[in-house]
Design a protein around this motif. Sequence first.
Motif, PDB file in Angstrom:
ATOM      1  N   GLN A 119       0.827  -1.208   0.000  1.00  0.00           N
ATOM      2  CA  GLN A 119       0.000   0.000   0.000  1.00  0.00           C
ATOM      3  C   GLN A 119       0.862   1.259   0.000  1.00  0.00           C
ATOM      4  O   GLN A 119       0.560   2.228  -0.690  1.00  0.00           O
ATOM      5  CB  GLN A 119      -0.926   0.019   1.221  1.00  0.00           C
ATOM      6  CG  GLN A 119      -2.022  -1.003   1.182  1.00  0.00           C
ATOM      7  CD  GLN A 119      -3.064  -0.665   0.151  1.00  0.00           C
ATOM      8  OE1 GLN A 119      -3.302   0.488  -0.168  1.00  0.00           O
ATOM      9  NE2 GLN A 119      -3.686  -1.691  -0.398  1.00  0.00           N
ATOM     10  N   VAL A 120       1.943   1.247   0.772  1.00  0.00           N
ATOM     11  CA  VAL A 120       2.836   2.398   0.838  1.00  0.00           C
ATOM     12  C   VAL A 120       3.500   2.629  -0.515  1.00  0.00           C
ATOM     13  O   VAL A 120       3.586   3.749  -0.998  1.00  0.00           O
ATOM     14  CB  VAL A 120       3.888   2.214   1.956  1.00  0.00           C
ATOM     15  CG1 VAL A 120       4.998   3.243   1.860  1.00  0.00           C
ATOM     16  CG2 VAL A 120       3.214   2.283   3.320  1.00  0.00           C
ATOM     17  N   LYS A 121       3.938   1.549  -1.138  1.00  0.00           N
ATOM     18  CA  LYS A 121       4.584   1.668  -2.446  1.00  0.00           C
ATOM     19  C   LYS A 121       3.615   2.206  -3.489  1.00  0.00           C
ATOM     20  O   LYS A 121       3.951   3.070  -4.298  1.00  0.00           O
ATOM     21  CB  LYS A 121       5.132   0.309  -2.874  1.00  0.00           C
ATOM     22  CG  LYS A 121       5.958   0.355  -4.124  1.00  0.00           C
ATOM     23  CD  LYS A 121       6.546  -1.010  -4.425  1.00  0.00           C
ATOM     24  CE  LYS A 121       7.363  -0.957  -5.699  1.00  0.00           C
ATOM     25  NZ  LYS A 121       7.885  -2.264  -6.061  1.00  0.00           N
ATOM     26  N   GLY A 181       0.937   4.004  -2.864  1.00  0.00           N
ATOM     27  CA  GLY A 181       0.575   5.365  -2.499  1.00  0.00           C
ATOM     28  C   GLY A 181       1.654   6.377  -2.817  1.00  0.00           C
ATOM     29  O   GLY A 181       1.373   7.566  -2.991  1.00  0.00           O
ATOM     30  N   ALA A 182       2.897   5.933  -2.899  1.00  0.00           N
ATOM     31  CA  ALA A 182       4.000   6.847  -3.195  1.00  0.00           C
ATOM     32  C   ALA A 182       3.842   7.475  -4.578  1.00  0.00           C
ATOM     33  O   ALA A 182       4.277   8.605  -4.802  1.00  0.00           O
ATOM     34  CB  ALA A 182       5.338   6.118  -3.096  1.00  0.00           C
ATOM     35  N   ASP A 183       3.198   6.770  -5.485  1.00  0.00           N
ATOM     36  CA  ASP A 183       2.981   7.302  -6.833  1.00  0.00           C
ATOM     37  C   ASP A 183       1.927   8.408  -6.847  1.00  0.00           C
ATOM     38  O   ASP A 183       1.942   9.264  -7.716  1.00  0.00           O
ATOM     39  CB  ASP A 183       2.557   6.185  -7.788  1.00  0.00           C
ATOM     40  CG  ASP A 183       3.627   5.123  -7.931  1.00  0.00           C
ATOM     41  OD1 ASP A 183       4.813   5.448  -7.743  1.00  0.00           O
ATOM     42  OD2 ASP A 183       3.276   3.966  -8.227  1.00  0.00           O
ATOM     43  N   THR A 184       1.004   8.375  -5.901  1.00  0.00           N
ATOM     44  CA  THR A 184      -0.090   9.347  -5.884  1.00  0.00           C
ATOM     45  C   THR A 184       0.106  10.448  -4.854  1.00  0.00           C
ATOM     46  O   THR A 184      -0.761  11.299  -4.695  1.00  0.00           O
ATOM     47  CB  THR A 184      -1.429   8.634  -5.600  1.00  0.00           C
ATOM     48  OG1 THR A 184      -1.358   8.024  -4.315  1.00  0.00           O
ATOM     49  CG2 THR A 184      -1.736   7.607  -6.664  1.00  0.00           C
ATOM     50  N   TYR A 185       1.223  10.437  -4.133  1.00  0.00           N
ATOM     51  CA  TYR A 185       1.473  11.431  -3.091  1.00  0.00           C
ATOM     52  C   TYR A 185       1.812  12.783  -3.713  1.00  0.00           C
ATOM     53  O   TYR A 185       2.653  12.879  -4.602  1.00  0.00           O
ATOM     54  CB  TYR A 185       2.632  10.964  -2.201  1.00  0.00           C
ATOM     55  CG  TYR A 185       3.090  11.983  -1.187  1.00  0.00           C
ATOM     56  CD1 TYR A 185       2.353  12.220  -0.044  1.00  0.00           C
ATOM     57  CD2 TYR A 185       4.259  12.700  -1.387  1.00  0.00           C
ATOM     58  CE1 TYR A 185       2.776  13.150   0.889  1.00  0.00           C
ATOM     59  CE2 TYR A 185       4.686  13.632  -0.462  1.00  0.00           C
ATOM     60  CZ  TYR A 185       3.940  13.853   0.670  1.00  0.00           C
ATOM     61  OH  TYR A 185       4.361  14.772   1.586  1.00  0.00           O
ATOM     62  N   HIS A 186       1.135  13.824  -3.247  1.00  0.00           N
ATOM     63  CA  HIS A 186       1.415  15.194  -3.670  1.00  0.00           C
ATOM     64  C   HIS A 186       1.625  16.036  -2.424  1.00  0.00           C
ATOM     65  O   HIS A 186       0.701  16.184  -1.613  1.00  0.00           O
ATOM     66  CB  HIS A 186       0.268  15.770  -4.507  1.00  0.00           C
ATOM     67  CG  HIS A 186       0.030  15.020  -5.772  1.00  0.00           C
ATOM     68  ND1 HIS A 186       0.901  15.086  -6.835  1.00  0.00           N
ATOM     69  CD2 HIS A 186      -0.954  14.174  -6.141  1.00  0.00           C
ATOM     70  CE1 HIS A 186       0.454  14.317  -7.806  1.00  0.00           C
ATOM     71  NE2 HIS A 186      -0.664  13.743  -7.411  1.00  0.00           N
ATOM     72  N   ARG A 187       2.812  16.570  -2.272  1.00  0.00           N
ATOM     73  CA  ARG A 187       3.187  17.295  -1.066  1.00  0.00           C
ATOM     74  C   ARG A 187       2.203  18.422  -0.731  1.00  0.00           C
ATOM     75  O   ARG A 187       1.777  18.559   0.409  1.00  0.00           O
ATOM     76  CB  ARG A 187       4.594  17.867  -1.221  1.00  0.00           C
ATOM     77  CG  ARG A 187       5.032  18.670  -0.021  1.00  0.00           C
ATOM     78  CD  ARG A 187       6.331  19.366  -0.271  1.00  0.00           C
ATOM     79  NE  ARG A 187       7.431  18.519   0.135  1.00  0.00           N
ATOM     80  CZ  ARG A 187       8.690  18.915   0.107  1.00  0.00           C
ATOM     81  NH1 ARG A 187       9.007  20.107  -0.312  1.00  0.00           N
ATOM     82  NH2 ARG A 187       9.642  18.100   0.497  1.00  0.00           N
ATOM     83  N   ASP A 188       1.845  19.227  -1.720  1.00  0.00           N
ATOM     84  CA  ASP A 188       0.987  20.383  -1.457  1.00  0.00           C
ATOM     85  C   ASP A 188      -0.409  19.994  -0.980  1.00  0.00           C
ATOM     86  O   ASP A 188      -1.021  20.717  -0.205  1.00  0.00           O
ATOM     87  CB  ASP A 188       0.878  21.260  -2.705  1.00  0.00           C
ATOM     88  CG  ASP A 188       2.215  21.865  -3.100  1.00  0.00           C
ATOM     89  OD1 ASP A 188       3.070  22.046  -2.204  1.00  0.00           O
ATOM     90  OD2 ASP A 188       2.408  22.141  -4.295  1.00  0.00           O
ATOM     91  N   LEU A 201       0.705   8.396   6.389  1.00  0.00           N
ATOM     92  CA  LEU A 201       1.921   8.878   7.048  1.00  0.00           C
ATOM     93  C   LEU A 201       3.145   8.089   6.590  1.00  0.00           C
ATOM     94  O   LEU A 201       4.205   8.669   6.331  1.00  0.00           O
ATOM     95  CB  LEU A 201       1.775   8.794   8.571  1.00  0.00           C
ATOM     96  CG  LEU A 201       0.895   9.853   9.215  1.00  0.00           C
ATOM     97  CD1 LEU A 201       0.562   9.470  10.647  1.00  0.00           C
ATOM     98  CD2 LEU A 201       1.578  11.213   9.172  1.00  0.00           C
ATOM     99  N   LYS A 202       3.012   6.767   6.500  1.00  0.00           N
ATOM    100  CA  LYS A 202       4.149   5.953   6.037  1.00  0.00           C
ATOM    101  C   LYS A 202       4.515   6.291   4.598  1.00  0.00           C
ATOM    102  O   LYS A 202       5.695   6.369   4.253  1.00  0.00           O
ATOM    103  CB  LYS A 202       3.818   4.453   6.156  1.00  0.00           C
ATOM    104  CG  LYS A 202       3.930   3.945   7.573  1.00  0.00           C
ATOM    105  CD  LYS A 202       3.865   2.450   7.635  1.00  0.00           C
ATOM    106  CE  LYS A 202       5.063   1.815   7.062  1.00  0.00           C
ATOM    107  NZ  LYS A 202       6.017   1.261   7.998  1.00  0.00           N
ATOM    108  N   THR A 203       3.503   6.513   3.773  1.00  0.00           N
ATOM    109  CA  THR A 203       3.747   6.875   2.377  1.00  0.00           C
ATOM    110  C   THR A 203       4.469   8.209   2.285  1.00  0.00           C
ATOM    111  O   THR A 203       5.471   8.346   1.583  1.00  0.00           O
ATOM    112  CB  THR A 203       2.414   6.945   1.605  1.00  0.00           C
ATOM    113  OG1 THR A 203       1.788   5.667   1.667  1.00  0.00           O
ATOM    114  CG2 THR A 203       2.631   7.333   0.171  1.00  0.00           C
ATOM    115  N   ALA A 204       3.955   9.206   3.008  1.00  0.00           N
ATOM    116  CA  ALA A 204       4.569  10.536   2.991  1.00  0.00           C
ATOM    117  C   ALA A 204       6.000  10.476   3.523  1.00  0.00           C
ATOM    118  O   ALA A 204       6.904  11.102   2.962  1.00  0.00           O
ATOM    119  CB  ALA A 204       3.737  11.507   3.819  1.00  0.00           C
TER     120      ALA A 204
END
Length: 125
Positions: free
Chosen positions: A33-35, A37-44, A99-102
């Motif tokens: 799930q973390v892996k 989610g890393a593709d869809t993470y947007h900092r802003d 949180l783990k993804t971020a």
Amino acid sequence: MVDAQCLYDTQILDGTERPQGRQRRAASELARQVKAGADTYHRDNDLPRLIHRLPGELGKNETERAHAIVARLKCALRAERRKGRAGHWSYDLNRHIALKTALKVESDDLARLCKARTLKRKTPA
């Protein structure tokens, strides 16, 4: 295709399932799930709701900002883990995964920044 819930229920009823097997599967699913989610993470978009700060509020330069973000994410993840282990009613698995993804994405960015900074210093002028 075998229904995962059906297989899981059968293993529990038969007594063939061991707690370590469930923990291992849960850990591997969380990593997946973390892996993903890393593709869809947007900092802003994601960071303000996770640590309640905008990236611009956390430091003057990019490296300082990245260090502050990683530190706050570690602290928030620690708190979320404590809630989960204690069985607190406010524990949220989706927040834990976010949180783990971020933390993974921001840690990778920090490593990249530090590496680029050291390479810049080592380059002869």
